[in-house]
Design a protein around this motif. Structure first.
Motif, short mmCIF file in Angstrom:
data_model
loop_
_atom_site.label_atom_id
_atom_site.label_comp_id
_atom_site.label_asym_id
_atom_site.label_seq_id
_atom_site.Cartn_x
_atom_site.Cartn_y
_atom_site.Cartn_z
N THR A 1 20.44 -29.21 77.73
CA THR A 1 20.78 -30.48 78.17
C THR A 1 20.36 -31.78 77.08
O THR A 1 20.13 -31.97 78.08
CB THR A 1 20.02 -29.64 79.65
N GLY A 2 20.51 -31.64 76.27
CA GLY A 2 19.80 -32.18 75.65
C GLY A 2 19.50 -31.99 74.03
O GLY A 2 19.05 -30.88 73.34
N VAL A 3 18.89 -33.21 72.92
CA VAL A 3 18.54 -32.77 71.99
C VAL A 3 17.14 -33.24 71.36
O VAL A 3 16.37 -34.47 72.25
CB VAL A 3 18.91 -33.97 70.90
N VAL A 4 16.37 -32.93 70.65
CA VAL A 4 14.53 -33.12 70.40
C VAL A 4 15.08 -34.12 68.65
O VAL A 4 15.54 -33.39 67.81
CB VAL A 4 13.67 -32.35 69.72
N VAL A 5 14.16 -35.05 68.54
CA VAL A 5 14.98 -36.05 67.79
C VAL A 5 13.35 -36.57 66.75
O VAL A 5 12.51 -36.71 67.65
CB VAL A 5 15.20 -37.22 67.92
N ASN A 6 13.48 -36.30 65.34
CA ASN A 6 12.72 -37.04 64.71
C ASN A 6 13.13 -38.27 64.12
O ASN A 6 14.27 -37.75 64.22
CB ASN A 6 11.48 -36.46 64.33
N ASN A 7 13.03 -39.29 63.35
CA ASN A 7 12.96 -40.20 62.52
C ASN A 7 13.44 -39.24 61.02
O ASN A 7 11.82 -38.34 60.58
CB ASN A 7 11.64 -41.04 62.38
N THR A 8 14.42 -39.34 60.59
CA THR A 8 14.04 -39.07 59.32
C THR A 8 13.23 -38.58 58.34
O THR A 8 13.04 -37.90 57.08
CB THR A 8 15.72 -39.73 58.71
N GLY A 9 12.14 -40.35 58.11
CA GLY A 9 11.54 -40.23 56.64
C GLY A 9 10.51 -39.60 57.15
O GLY A 9 9.60 -39.22 56.35
N ILE A 10 10.10 -39.01 58.68
CA ILE A 10 9.38 -38.49 59.31
C ILE A 10 9.58 -37.55 58.47
O ILE A 10 8.87 -35.93 57.90
CB ILE A 10 8.62 -38.63 60.91
N GLU A 11 10.31 -36.74 58.68
CA GLU A 11 10.71 -35.36 58.47
C GLU A 11 10.77 -34.88 57.32
O GLU A 11 10.41 -33.87 56.71
CB GLU A 11 12.25 -34.74 59.10
N ILE A 12 12.09 -35.81 56.29
CA ILE A 12 11.96 -35.89 54.75
C ILE A 12 10.01 -35.93 53.94
O ILE A 12 9.57 -34.80 53.08
CB ILE A 12 12.07 -36.67 53.48
N ALA A 13 9.17 -36.32 54.65
CA ALA A 13 7.44 -36.93 54.36
C ALA A 13 6.50 -35.51 54.86
O ALA A 13 5.68 -35.01 54.20
CB ALA A 13 7.12 -37.70 54.52
N LEU B 1 5.38 -34.45 57.17
CA LEU B 1 4.55 -35.17 58.35
C LEU B 1 4.18 -34.61 59.86
O LEU B 1 5.74 -34.06 60.68
CB LEU B 1 4.48 -36.88 58.69
N HIS B 2 3.27 -34.44 60.44
CA HIS B 2 3.38 -33.94 61.89
C HIS B 2 3.03 -34.81 62.90
O HIS B 2 1.88 -35.54 63.44
CB HIS B 2 1.91 -32.74 62.13
N VAL B 3 4.04 -35.23 62.97
CA VAL B 3 4.29 -36.14 64.14
C VAL B 3 5.13 -35.54 64.67
O VAL B 3 6.44 -35.64 64.42
CB VAL B 3 4.68 -37.82 63.47
N ASP B 4 4.84 -35.78 66.22
CA ASP B 4 5.65 -35.33 67.66
C ASP B 4 7.58 -36.71 68.65
O ASP B 4 7.32 -37.04 67.14
CB ASP B 4 5.17 -35.20 68.80
N PRO B 5 8.29 -35.47 68.33
CA PRO B 5 9.99 -35.83 68.48
C PRO B 5 9.36 -36.48 69.55
O PRO B 5 8.96 -36.41 70.40
CB PRO B 5 10.77 -34.92 67.98
#
Length: 259
Positions: A144-156, A158-162
């Motif tokens: 019923t949905g997707v969980v998304v984060n910024n690509t730059g955050i993922e590449i780095a 970093l522990h930032v919630d989506p």
């Protein structure tokens, strides 16, 4: 000094307008009818078809530029080939081609840009680039949905919630990576056969045949579909991608009517 603009725009106004309109679009995209993961040829084709049919569509593209693997043609030789079966569809896209040896030769950059343009000119379609899908939302035995984060955050790393974007159906059109299908398979232990050897004729048929609903609310198209079911890869020929996108759109519309 001669002034060339009667209505100059200040630096702060540029920033203000970008933030205002981007986040209006982003907020509106939090709830949609369909989320397409990956803005390659099958995903863009499906988005245009769904948008023209009145469905609210959000495309999440991991990279800076949508268009998938179309831009570079083959080995950076910027031409691609499409079967004559798609001649009427290319005319519908207003995409010029050269007919040669019972096939259609198309400029790869024009092909990519026209697919993007036609999809995004559809009122109901929004695209967000540099967005990486990292998980799926699962409710009442359906995606019923997707969980998304910024690509730059993922590449780095970093522990930032989506963030979560909710929808009625998710289409995995992420090509060879089959990102959403792999996320799903890790949770339910669904075997993925992986794509088979290069064979353009077989691969083009496989791409369309393997386009399907993988689970309630989760669909696959393009090379993602071949990654799931072991279809052959096919290289720089794209008729299968277009037909896969059209088929995916039809399957999604049929599914949404039952939700």
């Amino acid at each position: 000094m001669t002034k060339h603009f009667l209505n100059p725009v200040t630096d702060v106004k540029v920033s203000k307008l970008i933030l205002k309109h981007y986040f209006e679009n982003l907020t509106d995209a939090l709830i949609s009818d369909v989320i397409i993961v990956g803005g390659g040829p099958s995903g863009l084709t499906a988005a245009r078809e769904l948008g023209n049919s009145g469905y609210k569509v959000v495309i999440m593209e991991r990279k800076l530029s949508p268009g998938g693997g179309t831009w570079g043609g083959s080995m950076s030789f910027n031409k691609v080939v499409i079967q004559k079966d798609l001649k009427d569809y290319l005319n519908e896209l207003e995409l010029p081609f050269i007919e040669d040896e019972d096939a259609l030769v198309v400029d790869s950059c024009l092909f990519a840009s026209q697919l993007i343009s036609k999809a995004l000119k559809t009122q109901n379609v929004k695209l967000f680039n540099l967005m990486t899908v990292v998980d799926l939302e699962y409710t009442n035995n359906a995606i019923t949905g997707v969980v998304v984060n910024n690509t730059g955050i993922e590449i780095a790393g970093l522990h930032v919630d989506p963030m979560v974007f909710q929808t009625k159906a998710v289409l995995d059109s992420t090509g060879h990576d089959a990102i959403a299908a792999n996320i799903y398979s890790r949770r339910v232990q669904l075997p993925l056969r992986k794509e088979h050897f290069m064979n353009a004729v077989q691969g083009e048929e496989d791409t369309v045949n393997n386009t399907k609903m993988l689970a309630n609310g989760l669909f696959v198209s393009g090379m993602a579909a071949n990654n799931v079911d072991g279809g052959s890869r096919m290289g720089p020929i794209f008729g299968g991608m277009i037909k896969s996108g059209l088929k995916a759109a039809k399957l999604i519309m049929e599914y949404i009517k039952t939700v």
